[in-house]
Design an enzyme around this catalytic site. Structure first.
Site, PDB file in Angstrom:
ATOM      1  N   LYS A   1      38.945  36.333  27.820  1.00  0.00           N
ATOM      2  CA  LYS A   1      37.882  37.296  27.583  1.00  0.00           C
ATOM      3  C   LYS A   1      36.497  36.642  27.607  1.00  0.00           C
ATOM      4  O   LYS A   1      35.507  37.280  27.985  1.00  0.00           O
ATOM      5  CB  LYS A   1      38.138  38.029  26.271  1.00  0.00           C
TER       6      LYS A   1
ATOM      7  N   ASN B   1      40.299  46.961  33.802  1.00  0.00           N
ATOM      8  CA  ASN B   1      40.672  47.157  32.405  1.00  0.00           C
ATOM      9  C   ASN B   1      42.050  46.602  32.053  1.00  0.00           C
ATOM     10  O   ASN B   1      42.365  46.451  30.876  1.00  0.00           O
ATOM     11  CB  ASN B   1      40.619  48.668  32.099  1.00  0.00           C
TER      12      ASN B   1
ATOM     13  N   TYR C   1      44.043  34.076  24.911  1.00  0.00           N
ATOM     14  CA  TYR C   1      43.405  35.383  25.067  1.00  0.00           C
ATOM     15  C   TYR C   1      41.889  35.238  24.969  1.00  0.00           C
ATOM     16  O   TYR C   1      41.144  35.819  25.766  1.00  0.00           O
ATOM     17  CB  TYR C   1      43.925  36.335  23.991  1.00  0.00           C
TER      18      TYR C   1
ATOM     19  N   ASP D   1      50.046  44.965  40.431  1.00  0.00           N
ATOM     20  CA  ASP D   1      49.976  43.758  39.603  1.00  0.00           C
ATOM     21  C   ASP D   1      48.632  43.117  39.897  1.00  0.00           C
ATOM     22  O   ASP D   1      48.440  42.512  40.958  1.00  0.00           O
ATOM     23  CB  ASP D   1      51.121  42.807  39.948  1.00  0.00           C
ATOM     24  N   VAL D   2      47.673  43.261  38.974  1.00  0.00           N
ATOM     25  CA  VAL D   2      46.307  42.823  39.255  1.00  0.00           C
ATOM     26  C   VAL D   2      46.203  41.309  39.393  1.00  0.00           C
ATOM     27  O   VAL D   2      45.201  40.799  39.905  1.00  0.00           O
ATOM     28  CB  VAL D   2      45.313  43.321  38.181  1.00  0.00           C
TER      29      VAL D   2
END
Length: 283
Positions: free
Chosen positions: A161, A92, A157, A65-66
């Protein structure tokens, strides 16, 4: 074809979100170059399927789980224990939660924790060790055009990013100012790509989308050319169109237009005309 020097036989790559989509396509491409692969993803079952498809390569899988720093640190320890070095780190892993500027707070928390903090955790955990190796290496962070032009509809989102873009730019600057550093940073910005996350139940690729393998082919060529911004086209959107959209977004500030004027009804005609003008810039 000349490769980025980190992409070499016997070197090791760590890929988060590596069990499917662009991450798995990168794993296949790196394995074909003779590299060793460390795949990280949430699902152990998905990782097992991916490992079976990479049967001819040396592969380590690590459920991760990053969003949790301690799990990314465990990923690093497993990779270094297995391979002794990391030539490529590809941050990623990502999720998409439809969250507007003032709704779906839980979606905000989830997407920020994975898409932004996941990349921050990867950069903080791996970078110094990769520098200290004294060998050519690369850190690839997966961004999005939504983090540059910020279209309405999924503000959370877009924020993640945009943060990945800023983080990766700062990382590239820091790395190039470290004497003797052989680690490069790259911002991967896919176009429309047909993956499990973007399919939304569809089983057939939309005509305008690329497949993940096309994105990775473009990425590898761009890395070989020394590119930092790896902005991928797709079957509908050329680099020229991307350039014009990016320039228009930047000029909202310069010209003091309304925020996100590209989607403002009073600017629809002007934007459409802008897309048809002779090139307003030179690459």
């Amino acid at each position: 074809m000349t490769q980025h020097p980190a992409l070499a036989v016997g070197r090791a790559a760590v890929i988060t979100g590596g069990a499917s989509g662009i991450g798995f396509a990168a794993a296949k491409r790196f394995a074909a170059l003779g590299m060793k692969i460390c795949l990280a993803d949430l699902s152990e079952e998905a990782l097992d399927r991916a490992r079976k498809q990479l049967a001819d390569a040396t592969v380590v899988t690590v459920p991760t789980d990053v969003s949790r720093l301690e799990e990314v640190q465990r990923l690093k320890d497993r990779a270094y224990d297995a391979f002794g070095e990391v030539a490529v780190l590809m941050n990623n892993a990502g999720v998409s939660a439809g969250s507007g500027p003032f709704d779906h707070y839980g979606g905000w928390q989830r997407v920020l924790s994975v898409n932004l903090w996941g990349v921050i955790n990867g950069v903080h955990t791996f970078t110094q060790a990769m520098i200290s190796q004294g060998t050519p290496a690369a850190i690839i962070n997966t961004g999005s055009k939504q983090g540059i032009t910020c279209p309405p509809g999924n503000t959370a989102y877009n924020v993640t990013k945009a943060g990945v873009k800023v983080l990766t730019e700062g990382l590239a600057h820091a790395l190039r100012n470290i004497e003797g550093c052989q680690v490069t940073a790259h911002l991967l910005v896919p176009g429309s790509t047909f993956t499990g996350m973007t399919a939304r139940g569809r089983t057939e690729k939309p005509p305008g989308s690329w497949m993940p393998e096309q994105v990775v082919d473009f990425m590898v060529a761009a890395m070989a050319a020394g590119d930092f911004y790896i902005i991928c086209p797709d079957n509908d959107v050329t680099r020229d169109i991307d350039n014009r959209r990016i320039l228009w977004a930047a000029e909202d500030i310069i010209r003091n237009r309304p925020a996100l004027s590209r989607w403002h009804r009073n600017y629809q005609t002007e934007f459409a005309q802008f897309l048809t003008l002779a090139s307003p810039f030179r690459r």
